[in-house]
Design an enzyme around this catalytic site. Structure first.
Site, PDB file in Angstrom:
ATOM      1  N   ARG A 167       0.826  -1.226   0.000  1.00  7.53           N
ATOM      2  CA  ARG A 167       0.000   0.000   0.000  1.00  7.53           C
ATOM      3  C   ARG A 167       0.856   1.271   0.000  1.00  7.53           C
ATOM      4  O   ARG A 167       0.508   2.264   0.640  1.00  7.53           O
ATOM      5  CB  ARG A 167      -0.956   0.029   1.192  1.00  7.53           C
ATOM      6  CG  ARG A 167      -1.915  -1.127   1.260  1.00  7.53           C
ATOM      7  CD  ARG A 167      -2.957  -1.121   0.136  1.00  7.53           C
ATOM      8  NE  ARG A 167      -3.721  -2.352   0.186  1.00  7.53           N
ATOM      9  CZ  ARG A 167      -3.373  -3.475  -0.447  1.00  7.53           C
ATOM     10  NH1 ARG A 167      -2.296  -3.506  -1.225  1.00  7.53           N
ATOM     11  NH2 ARG A 167      -4.112  -4.548  -0.342  1.00  7.53           N
ATOM     12  N   SER A 218     -10.450  -0.149   4.565  1.00  8.24           N
ATOM     13  CA  SER A 218      -9.684  -0.530   5.759  1.00  8.24           C
ATOM     14  C   SER A 218      -9.032   0.699   6.379  1.00  8.24           C
ATOM     15  O   SER A 218      -8.346   1.454   5.686  1.00  8.24           O
ATOM     16  CB  SER A 218      -8.579  -1.515   5.388  1.00  8.24           C
ATOM     17  OG  SER A 218      -9.154  -2.695   4.907  1.00  8.24           O
ATOM     18  N   GLU A 288      -4.027   3.045   7.418  1.00  7.66           N
ATOM     19  CA  GLU A 288      -3.873   2.864   5.966  1.00  7.66           C
ATOM     20  C   GLU A 288      -4.472   4.079   5.250  1.00  7.66           C
ATOM     21  O   GLU A 288      -3.990   4.485   4.193  1.00  7.66           O
ATOM     22  CB  GLU A 288      -4.609   1.586   5.521  1.00  7.66           C
ATOM     23  CG  GLU A 288      -4.546   1.376   4.019  1.00  7.66           C
ATOM     24  CD  GLU A 288      -4.942  -0.024   3.580  1.00  7.66           C
ATOM     25  OE1 GLU A 288      -4.635  -0.997   4.300  1.00  7.66           O
ATOM     26  OE2 GLU A 288      -5.550  -0.128   2.503  1.00  7.66           O
TER      27      GLU A 288
END
Ligand code: FAD
Length: 293
Positions: A167, A218, A288
């Site tokens: 990510r 998320s 995140e």
């Protein structure tokens, strides 16, 4: 502030909650939706010359925007959506919908993007963040990029000029804006099989994710070898609420907006979860989502 005459839409005092999937945030001084890459570059260069802060957004599906709003100009890339197909390669502008691109590649019998059928962002942000699911990431498909550097210069990057991680990407670290990207897909004999896989992915998301409420996917990155959702659930946070911000009853790594949640409420939930999970399991959860202040 008198902005230059550049093609595209400009709105002043615009609610940020209309620009993100969480539906949270105060007002932006101004928001600009360029019609083309040239419009975007022209406006960004003007802002730089005038010392005006610029913030970029795609579909706002990975950001927490501040209750106090944003000063300067918010540039939304969703109007940059040209796409060119060349056999197994697609050149696509930053604002193109990732979900749409995933459906279109499958319809052409091309494999590689099926993991992205439920990711509600733009292609440009997905590349910068290296979005992924089911063990696949978009970074694996990127062959070439056109970017705008922090100095507002346009630059072409080839393989080896960029790298991807979990990510994250080298682009984020140096503050490059993705303008377009070239993705390499692979041919597949069985296009129906691909559609079936995507249908299964979507069914799984609907079953496990709280898609019925505004959310940003998320909230925390998964710690190595574990799942953030599992730890948060085990710590007893599922369903807990601060005002209208609630840890989803369906998936503990999602915080949902039950009405009029504020950025402050989400931030307090995040901090309390981090502290509690750390105390109970010795694991420091990292966000995140991009927290914008
Ligand atoms: C229901 C749901 C499910 C999700 N599932 C997943 C998933 O499975 N996997 C996953 O990885 N993500 C998932 N996400 C998160 C999100 O959709 C992705 O990270 C997506 O790629 C973000 O795209 P965006 O256009 O919304 O980015 P935004 O939220 O608009 O921006 C995110 C960040 O990228 C920057 N940015 C925007 N455009 C560019 C650009 N062109 N170049 C460089 N930087 C840019 C912004 O400044 C910001 O810092 C999910 C989100 C939701 C709401």
């Amino acid at each position: 502030m008198d902005y230059p005459q550049v093609k595209g839409r400009l709105e002043k005092d615009y609610p940020l909650k209309k620009l993100c999937t969480w539906r949270i945030g105060g007002k932006a001084d101004a928001v600009f939706w360029p019609e083309s890459i040239q419009d975007l570059v022209q406006m960004v260069r003007w802002c730089k010359q005038n010392d005006l802060p610029v913030f970029f957004l795609g579909r706002g599906s990975n950001v927490l925007l501040p209750d106090a709003g944003l000063r300067g100009l918010v540039v939304v890339t969703t109007g940059l959506n040209k796409v060119t197909w060349q056999q197994q390669t697609v050149i696509v502008e930053a604002g193109y919908s990732l979900m749409l691109l995933a459906r279109e590649t499958a319809a052409k019998g091309l494999q590689g993007l099926e993991f992205a059928c439920g990711i509600p962002g733009t292609v440009g942000a997905a590349v910068a963040i290296n979005a992924g699911a089911y063990g696949a990431t978009i970074g694996d498909l990127v062959r070439q990029l056109t970017v705008l550097t922090a100095e507002a210069e346009i630059c072409t990057l080839k393989q080896g000029d960029f790298s991807f991680g979990y990510r994250t990407s080298s682009l984020q670290k140096v503050g490059f804006l993705v303008l377009d990207c070239t993705l390499q897909l692979s041919p597949l004999a069985d296009a129906n099989g691909l559609k079936e896989t995507m249908t299964q992915y979507m069914a799984k998301r609907r079953k496990t994710q709280p898609l019925e409420y505004p959310n940003a996917g998320s909230v925390f990155r998964n710690p190595v070898g574990d799942s953030a959702g599992r730890l948060i659930e085990l710590a007893g946070w599922k369903g807990r609420r601060l005002g209208d911000a609630q840890v989803s009853e369906k998936h503990a790594n999602f915080i949902v907006n039950r009405g009029n949640a504020t950025s402050e409420q989400v931030l307090r939930l995040i901090a309390e979860i981090q502290q509690d999970v750390h105390t109970k399991f010795g694991v420091r959860l990292e966000p995140e989502i991009k927290i914008i202040s």
